[in-house]
Design an enzyme around this catalytic site. Structure first.
Site, mmCIF file in Angstrom:
data_model
loop_
_atom_site.group_PDB
_atom_site.id
_atom_site.type_symbol
_atom_site.label_atom_id
_atom_site.label_comp_id
_atom_site.label_asym_id
_atom_site.label_seq_id
_atom_site.Cartn_x
_atom_site.Cartn_y
_atom_site.Cartn_z
ATOM 1 N N HIS A 236 -29.134 0.402 -40.222
ATOM 2 C CA HIS A 236 -29.865 1.390 -40.604
ATOM 3 C C HIS A 236 -29.361 2.913 -40.504
ATOM 4 C CE1 HIS A 236 -33.335 4.354 -41.296
ATOM 5 N NE2 HIS A 236 -34.070 3.730 -41.664
ATOM 6 N N ARG A 256 -35.812 11.726 -44.796
ATOM 7 C CA ARG A 256 -34.892 11.761 -46.031
ATOM 8 C C ARG A 256 -35.634 11.970 -47.181
ATOM 9 N NH1 ARG A 256 -31.045 7.525 -45.863
ATOM 10 N NH2 ARG A 256 -32.248 6.946 -43.992
#
Lengths: 602, 247
Positions: A236, A256
């Site tokens: 990740h 994000r």
């Protein structure tokens, strides 16, 4: 004969995260008796850590979304080595599974017109993730748990499985111990479902809890089932990097999705520098368009921060290696900047990302509403796992099923964020349904007492030695080696070195010594988990060597490009006469109608 | 590197003693890191529960210098390390071993609370519509990670051992989440009064203070539930109406 207590269930589910709980609920609904084994306490499984949401093409936020777009996004993200049938079922069934959760009491965030709200996430063309702030996993597990406790499921908490029991080829139960007193248990079952999650503890920097030791992968492997795609590990892109004690803890992609941007130490948004060809058309080429996308402009394309995880992780890695990293070896993830764009930014951030705010405030003394976070890649998920039939989740062994992270197929070479929680409920349900059916069609098999004696003897060896290896030290050394030699950037020479290292660690693991008694003894538990960790580490390494190309979660420095030849098969491992055997399993031809869907979606 | 001394409860169900261990302290460390270090280096059989190490699973509850806390969210730089730091299991539940206590009672209690029972779907597409403002309160309650620190600190359970008669703050919050769920049709006020012992709570708010998720347990969950119980069972007018109905 070994002293043990025997339990009998029609269907036995091993693992009580999202997939296991969903499977148990479904099997009970089919009218069979169900046992559910939890490695920890009920409701504490790794699913609680999932943050961002579950992907389901409900089209509540953007009505252009439907299963076809979700299917093609999943295949594109997985670089087309996915099991296309699983990707199809998943995209078609996820919306119903999400709505079902609402009927069981889940309380998702809402759109203005009162529907389930959906958010943007990497690799998903439209806002698709049903969510509850950034604690969606908790909502999922609690909903299933609170529904499940009224269904008559027999829950066995703090029980760990040592091995699967077989009658001929068929899996007929398992041998386990309960933690409190270390007593052995035999579970007889007509069908067994593995839902044990991932393997993250094989690496030093990981978002996974102590439980992620590849138990289901290793249990299935040692019982003779096939594993596939083990080379595909998801790093990740955004784990915490500072302070050291929290290194690896996840920072949700939701940051994000809500407008967070990635910058290097020079203040540059480096994600614009490297947009893969097959995502160019879907990706914004300027900052202003990216912002419009995250604020809901349907005509804007998504910012490059929302490219797939494999790609973002590699870009971060590149920036750090090139000397453009932060003081603690990460890059900056900045959500605070949105105060330039919206009025009540700090309040907005706290409302949308409450646990991220809390996590950084408490663990790093950092206010994400004013200061950029330092982040870097962390071992998060394994795409590979037990090879299953797409419709039934049956493994290659009769009586053995698998669902969730320990099963493989849906994600191909890279999983899209949000596809995991939906995978759990779609295929958890299917595994429960078909395992229940199998249990109705078959009677109990017979249990081999000799196998039980063998396993018990092996399990107790660490107590019989007067001196030996510290299991924590072996685990620590293994994690360091996998991190360094079979990590985010790989090459053959290092991986061969890793195989040598694994052989040595295997020898050390046979000589562990554990002081104290058998009651709730973490040293002993770690010692037993080592076998699983070593098994999956070998499977990862051998599969990664076999795949001589770079694709999704596998990046090879010595083969940096994608090779079309390698898109034709998955790599499988199987135990043959005690040795790990590698083979190539051809990917079946995709039916014309699915090919057409992919073409239509561009 | 600086060293600190931790005094940790060792022993089983029948009793235990405090044993001192040393751990090296580095920047950003939390109490759970110290326990892991001790486990890996000097006491491999030291039992503690943990999972996520990020304050999301509620497994590593303990009493640190007497205060109920999550070990994974308690930074060492918030504690005076010149003194020995004590770490003990939650005291409101029977000890199992070392830092682990037997929390199975909580799982039994939850089963006794009537489950979610939604009204029939009423939107065209066979689902429901709910406004965000109508679910904000319920979402606050559903943040609960079931660490049981609120149960641990509640004097009704901890000092008076009313586990038979009182379900504790965790399950009052759980009941509140169900009662205030916009779709739920069940009524749990009679249970609250009779079986769940809501009257035992005298609003000292200790539970709210220790909640790692900052749920305002007393003000937002328990007091409104108490009001509902009073409204339904102690309102003189309603009582009169009920009396006539019975006849």
């Amino acid at each position: 004969m070994t002293d043990h207590t025997t339990f009998e269930h029609d269907v036995l589910v091993i693992g009580a995260g999202g997939a296991g709980l969903r499977a148990a609920i479904e099997a009970t609904a089919a009218g069979v008796s169900v046992g559910l084994i939890c490695k920890s306490l009920l409701g504490k499984a790794h699913t609680v850590m999932a943050e961002g949401g579950m992907a389901a093409a409900m089209g509540n936020v953007d009505d252009r979304d439907n299963w076809k777009v979700h299917f093609s996004d999943t295949m594109r993200g997985g670089q087309y080595v996915n099991n296309w049938r699983m990707a199809e079922l998943h995209a078609k069934e996820a919306p119903d599974r999400v709505r079902e959760l609402e009927a069981w009491g889940a309380v998702f965030d809402r759109t203005k017109d009162g529907k389930i709200l959906q958010r943007n996430f990497g690799g998903h063309r439209y806002p698709r993730l049903a969510h509850v702030g950034d604690r969606t996993g908790l909502e999922l597990i609690r909903t299933l748990q609170d529904h499940g406790i009224h269904q008559g499921i027999d829950v066995h908490m703090e029980v760990t499985v040592i091995s699967l029991l077989k009658d001929g080829d068929r899996v007929v139960g398992c041998f386990a111990y309960e933690r409190e007193h270390g007593r052995f248990r035999v579970f007889k079952a007509k069908a067994v479902i593995l839902a044990t999650g991932g393997v993250g503890r094989a690496y030093r920097i990981t978002s996974n809890s102590w439980e992620g030791t590849g138990d289901g992968h290793a249990l299935a492997y040692h019982a003779g089932a096939e594993l596939i795609d083990m080379e595909f590990i998801q790093f990740h892109p955004t784990g915490m990097v500072w302070p050291p004690s929290v290194r690896g803890i996840l920072v949700t992609e939701g940051v994000r999705g809500e407008g967070g941007i990635l910058k290097n130490s020079e203040g540059k948004r480096f994600m614009f520098d490297d947009i893969p060809a097959n995502y160019k058309e879907q990706t914004a080429d300027n900052e202003e368009e990216g912002w419009r996308y995250v604020t809901g402009d349907k005509n804007a394309r998504r910012p490059p921060e929302l490219l797939t995880r494999d790609h973002v992780a590699r870009c971060i890695n590149r920036e750090v290696k090139a000397g453009r990293g932060t003081p603690h070896g990460g890059v900056y993830l900045d959500i605070a900047w949105i105060k330039e764009k919206i009025k009540d930014a700090p309040e907005h951030i706290k409302r949308k990302l409450p646990s991220m705010y809390h996590q950084f405030m408490q663990l790093a003394n950092l206010d994400i509403t004013t200061t950029p976070m330092e982040v870097g890649p962390t071992t998060h998920y394994i795409m590979g796992g037990i090879r299953v039939d797409a419709d039934t989740q049956a493994s290659t062994l009769p009586g053995l099923y698998a669902a969730g992270e320990c099963a493989s197929g849906i994600n191909g070479a890279n999983r899209l964020g949000g596809n995991s929680l939906s995978d759990l409920i779609v295929f958890g349900k299917r595994a429960g349904e078909y395992a229940a059916q199998f249990s109705k069609e078959n009677s109990h098999g017979s249990i081999d007492d000799a196998q039980i004696d063998r396993e018990a003897k092996r399990a107790l060896e660490p107590f019989e030695r007067v001196d030996g290896e510290n299991p924590f030290a072996i685990q620590h050394d293994l994690q360091g080696m996998m991190q360094d030699l079979v990590g985010i950037v790989r090459q053959e020479s290092e991986m061969l070195e890793a195989l040598d290292g694994l052989a040595k660690l295997n020898e050390r693991a046979k000589k562990t010594f554990v002081p104290g008694n058998i009651d709730f003894n973490p040293g002993w538990h770690t010692s037993l988990d080592l076998r699983n960790l070593l098994t999956v580490s070998e499977a990862i390494t051998r599969s990664a060597i076999e795949r001589k190309e770079s694709r999704g979660g596998q990046f090879r420095d010595d083969y940096p490009d994608k090779d079309p030849e390698f898109s034709k098969f998955n790599i499988a491992v199987k135990e043959v006469n005690g040795e790990m055997q590698i083979s190539r399993v051809p990917i079946p031809e995709m039916p014309a109608e699915l090919k057409q869907v992919i073409e239509e979606m561009g | 590197m600086a060293k600190a001394t931790f005094s940790i409860r060792r022993g089983g169900r029948d009793g235990g003693e405090m044993v001192d261990y040393q751990a090296e302290v580095s920047e950003g460390m939390v109490v759970l890191d110290a326990v892991h270090q001790i486990q890996a280096e000097s006491a491999p059989d030291l039992a503690c529960r943990w999972n996520c190490k990020a304050g999301k699973c509620g497994s590593c509850s303990a009493e640190i210098n007497g205060m109920p806390k999550l070990m994974c969210m308690t930074r060492l730089d918030t504690i005076d390390l010149s003194q020995t730091v004590t770490i003990e299991p939650m005291r409101a539940f029977p000890p199992i071993k070392d830092l682990i206590s037997d929390v199975s009672w909580n799982y039994e209690v939850k089963k006794r609370i009537k489950k979610f029972n939604p009204r029939k779907p009423d939107a065209e597409d066979g689902t429901w519509r709910m406004q965000q403002s109508d679910i904000d309160r319920v979402q606050e309650f559903r943040k609960c990670i079931e660490c049981y620190l609120c149960q641990d600190v509640c004097h009704v359970l901890r000092d008076h051992n009313k586990h038979e008669e009182f379900i504790g703050p965790r399950f009052l919050v759980y009941t509140a989440a169900l009662e205030m769920h916009p779709l739920d049709t069940e009524n749990r006020t009679e249970d609250l009064k009779d079986m769940f012992g809501i009257g035992y709570c005298n609003i000292t708010k200790c539970c709210t203070k220790v909640c790692p998720e900052h749920i305002t347990i007393t003000d937002n969950a328990i007091i409104p539930l108490k009001e509902r119980v009073v409204d339904e069972h102690y309102d003189p007018l309603k009582k009169l109406v009920k009396l006539f109905r019975k006849k």
